[in-house]
Design a protein around this motif. Structure first.
Motif, PDB file in Angstrom:
ATOM      1  N   TRP A 142      -3.186   8.102   9.756  1.00 14.19           N
ATOM      2  CA  TRP A 142      -4.109   8.981   9.060  1.00 14.19           C
ATOM      3  C   TRP A 142      -3.895  10.372   9.619  1.00 14.19           C
ATOM      4  N   CYS A 143      -3.584  11.300   8.752  1.00 12.12           N
ATOM      5  CA  CYS A 143      -3.368  12.686   9.168  1.00 12.12           C
ATOM      6  C   CYS A 143      -3.702  13.572   7.970  1.00 12.12           C
ATOM      7  N   MET A 167      -3.611  15.376  16.018  1.00 14.71           N
ATOM      8  CA  MET A 167      -3.639  15.721  14.600  1.00 14.71           C
ATOM      9  C   MET A 167      -3.639  14.486  13.718  1.00 14.71           C
ATOM     10  N   ALA A 168      -3.451  13.312  14.333  1.00 20.62           N
ATOM     11  CA  ALA A 168      -3.337  12.092  13.550  1.00 20.62           C
ATOM     12  C   ALA A 168      -3.850  10.916  14.369  1.00 20.62           C
ATOM     13  N   LEU A 213      -1.902   8.600   0.742  1.00 16.50           N
ATOM     14  CA  LEU A 213      -2.308   7.330   1.332  1.00 16.50           C
ATOM     15  C   LEU A 213      -2.549   7.423   2.825  1.00 16.50           C
ATOM     16  N   HIS A 214      -2.051   8.475   3.474  1.00 17.86           N
ATOM     17  CA  HIS A 214      -2.313   8.580   4.908  1.00 17.86           C
ATOM     18  C   HIS A 214      -3.186   9.780   5.268  1.00 17.86           C
ATOM     19  N   ARG A 215      -3.864  10.317   4.287  1.00 18.45           N
ATOM     20  CA  ARG A 215      -4.827  11.398   4.537  1.00 18.45           C
ATOM     21  C   ARG A 215      -6.039  10.821   5.269  1.00 18.45           C
ATOM     22  N   LEU A 216      -6.613  11.584   6.188  1.00 18.28           N
ATOM     23  CA  LEU A 216      -7.825  11.136   6.872  1.00 18.28           C
ATOM     24  C   LEU A 216      -8.860  10.735   5.825  1.00 18.28           C
ATOM     25  N   VAL A 227       0.832  -1.204   0.000  1.00 19.60           N
ATOM     26  CA  VAL A 227       0.000   0.000   0.000  1.00 19.60           C
ATOM     27  C   VAL A 227       0.861   1.246   0.000  1.00 19.60           C
ATOM     28  N   MET A 228       1.981   1.218   0.741  1.00 22.12           N
ATOM     29  CA  MET A 228       2.811   2.411   0.880  1.00 22.12           C
ATOM     30  C   MET A 228       3.770   2.604  -0.301  1.00 22.12           C
ATOM     31  N   ALA A 229       4.074   1.545  -1.052  1.00 26.35           N
ATOM     32  CA  ALA A 229       5.019   1.651  -2.152  1.00 26.35           C
ATOM     33  C   ALA A 229       4.674   2.728  -3.173  1.00 26.35           C
TER      34      ALA A 229
END
Length: 176
Positions: A145-146, A131-132, A26-29, A6-8
């Motif tokens: 998620w942030c 915030m995350a 990919l790590h947005r809320l 997923v992170m690649a």
């Protein structure tokens, strides 16, 4: 391994424009991320991190906060482990109040492949506003998620998720 898959794609975002990177973060809320769960794979999404008034009688040391989480059993059966969640700020970590009973809370019941559960996760915030939200499972890199509006107003070195990166977060580049 699922987390790495997923992170690649994040590596390729460094050359994209800031708006494009933020849209595909990919790590947005609200983004969906996968994590291995025993023999299965779960997909998690966490959104809407905010102060809560859902359970006014639950004893907290600070302010009750909540986030809405959705989990789907992608492969095999999957058991949501609510204590793996924490809300974070620059200087603090607030574990999930997994023991808090609430009709709005996410169920920790085992899901069969294809099943989904949605509900709230609660946190006792005793100092700085979070915030995350992170999800840590075993030795895998935590999901995070942030990139919400509160995070976008702070300098990159203050981001609890990105501060230890050697290069700017490709999702947040140009937003600080």
């Amino acid at each position: 391994m699922a987390v790495l898959a997923v992170m690649a794609p994040m590596a390729g975002l460094g050359s994209a424009g800031a708006a494009s990177a933020a849209e595909h973060c990919l790590h947005r809320l609200g983004a969906h991320q996968q994590v291995a769960d025993g023999g299965g794979i779960q997909s998690w999404s966490v959104a809407d991190l905010k102060k809560s008034g859902d359970v006014p009688d639950f004893p907290v040391a600070g302010q009750l906060w909540e986030a809405t989480a959705t989990v789907t059993a992608i492969l095999g059966t999957s058991t949501p482990v609510i204590p793996n969640f924490a809300a974070t700020s620059v200087g603090a970590r607030y574990p999930a109040l997994w023991q808090m009973a609430s009709p709005r809370g996410i169920s920790p019941a085992t899901l069969t492949q294809g099943q989904t559960a949605t509900g709230k996760i609660y946190f006792d915030v005793t100092s700085e506003n979070p915030m995350a939200v992170t999800y840590t499972a075993g030795g895998a890199r935590p999901l995070m998620w942030c990139c919400g509006e509160t995070m976008m107003a702070m300098p990159m070195d203050a981001c609890p998720c990105c501060a230890n990166m050697k290069e700017p977060c490709p999702c947040c580049a140009g937003k600080m």
